[in-house]
Enzyme design. Sequence first.
Site, PDB file in Angstrom:
ATOM      1  CG  HIS A 122      -2.105  -1.000   0.932  1.00 20.08           C
ATOM      2  ND1 HIS A 122      -1.938  -2.360   1.057  1.00 20.08           N
ATOM      3  CD2 HIS A 122      -3.376  -0.815   0.504  1.00 20.08           C
ATOM      4  CE1 HIS A 122      -3.087  -2.958   0.753  1.00 20.08           C
ATOM      5  NE2 HIS A 122      -3.959  -2.057   0.410  1.00 20.08           N
ATOM      6  CD  GLU A 144     -11.024  -9.724  -5.777  1.00 21.57           C
ATOM      7  OE1 GLU A 144     -10.373  -8.879  -5.142  1.00 21.57           O
ATOM      8  OE2 GLU A 144     -12.181 -10.090  -5.449  1.00 21.57           O
ATOM      9  CG  ASP A 171      -6.688 -10.011  -3.464  1.00 27.78           C
ATOM     10  OD1 ASP A 171      -5.774 -10.245  -2.653  1.00 27.78           O
ATOM     11  OD2 ASP A 171      -7.657  -9.289  -3.187  1.00 27.78           O
ATOM     12  CB  CYS A 221      -9.925  -2.654 -11.237  1.00 31.03           C
ATOM     13  SG  CYS A 221     -10.464  -4.061 -10.244  1.00 31.03           S
TER      14      CYS A 221
END
Length: 442
Positions: free
Chosen positions: A67, A296, A320, A367
């Site tokens: 992140h 995912e 993921d 995405c």
Amino acid sequence: MAERVTDLYDVRDRTICELRGLPKPGVPFVSSPSILLADDLAPAETVSLDPELVVGIVTAGGGPTSHTAILAAQLGIPAVVKASGIMDVEAGTIVAIDGGAGEVIVHPTEAEIEELHERAERRAAALAESTGAGKTADGYPVTLLANIGTAEDGEAAAKKDVEGTGLFRTEFLFLDRESAPTLEEQTATYTRVLEAFGTRRVVVRTLDAGADKPLSFANLGEEENPALGRRGLRLAQAREDLMDTQLDALAAAFEATGRKADLRVMAPMVATVEEATWFADKARERGLPKVGIMIEVPAAAIRSKQLLSIVDFASIGTNDLSQYTMAADRMQGALSDLLSPWQPAVLQMIKSACKGGDATGKPISVCGEAGGDPLLALVLVGLGVSSLSMATKKVPAVRAALRLHDRATCQQMAAYAVDAATAADAKAAVTNLANPRIKDLL
């Protein structure tokens, strides 16, 4: 939000310094443009950085989908992660970085500095011409969208040259609260985003919580392996009230726009036909116009034809999908090589998902972070992806890369990448086929 332990370490260190009368840790005061070197950064530290002063970040830890890297990209700050030995560099040392290439140069020569400046100028020139709808050199349309997390993000992104939002992470409405947001609160938030984008596409992901994003008001108990536990749609099925309220709010927001918004709603962590049917039935009962799923997990990629026969579209979450395909925790910097979206096994999964889209005539989007890589975006289009969603600041580079290549070249790149023996071989093969000008965009 997954790196909450980093936030806790930050609080711990600040508390100890306060008690001992020592200077507080954290990001040092910066008065002139500098490159920040750190073991790692907490998300709270990253989002507080001023891009005018912190012109680059280099961390010893983390990974390409951590992140810290994602937030840095959203801020437009070049970042290099997992740079071994970087903390041995003394403060005040001249350092040069190329965030796109992941290159760090300590004590750069005048020639290296000049090359980096020229590269930056070429990049700026290439991006200046990047406007309008996404398409390949021969006119094949590729919709370019922005990832957002809040209504404020949406309103800011809507002012940019994007074709909508391909991922509205609604979990930010739910995190760090003692109770779930009300129907009225959610309706107001979704309405703001829909109104900001007008008739442009808005893809909303329903609550993706659990695992590394726990909710105090939806605690299903301790799990030995949360990443493989009740997260995403699995949590929603256990707490059906949360899903019902969210879908009711989305339906109300859609009505508030006079049903003119291009609203698309998708569920995370779908693995089976039963799960897809459960979600689709609920969404359609409320009159939501387009219903989709996230791909995912390998099960969804392999069985995409069957899943897409139930819903209207799918979006691939490459972060993921990489971790589940390669059995490698996406937060483990030491496993970053396994987590590369260039891994042929991951590309094979994406190809399988796109085959299901071709068989059913349903569109496939990406995405995850892979969509914002100008070189990898070409491969994704070649595999059959029709839209890409990414951090807003990455859109111009991807749009420029697409316009340098026709669709047939993208398809050839995809074939080479999938058939490659290793991730490095896949990237090298695609680089050899690419227009040399793409180097200015990376």
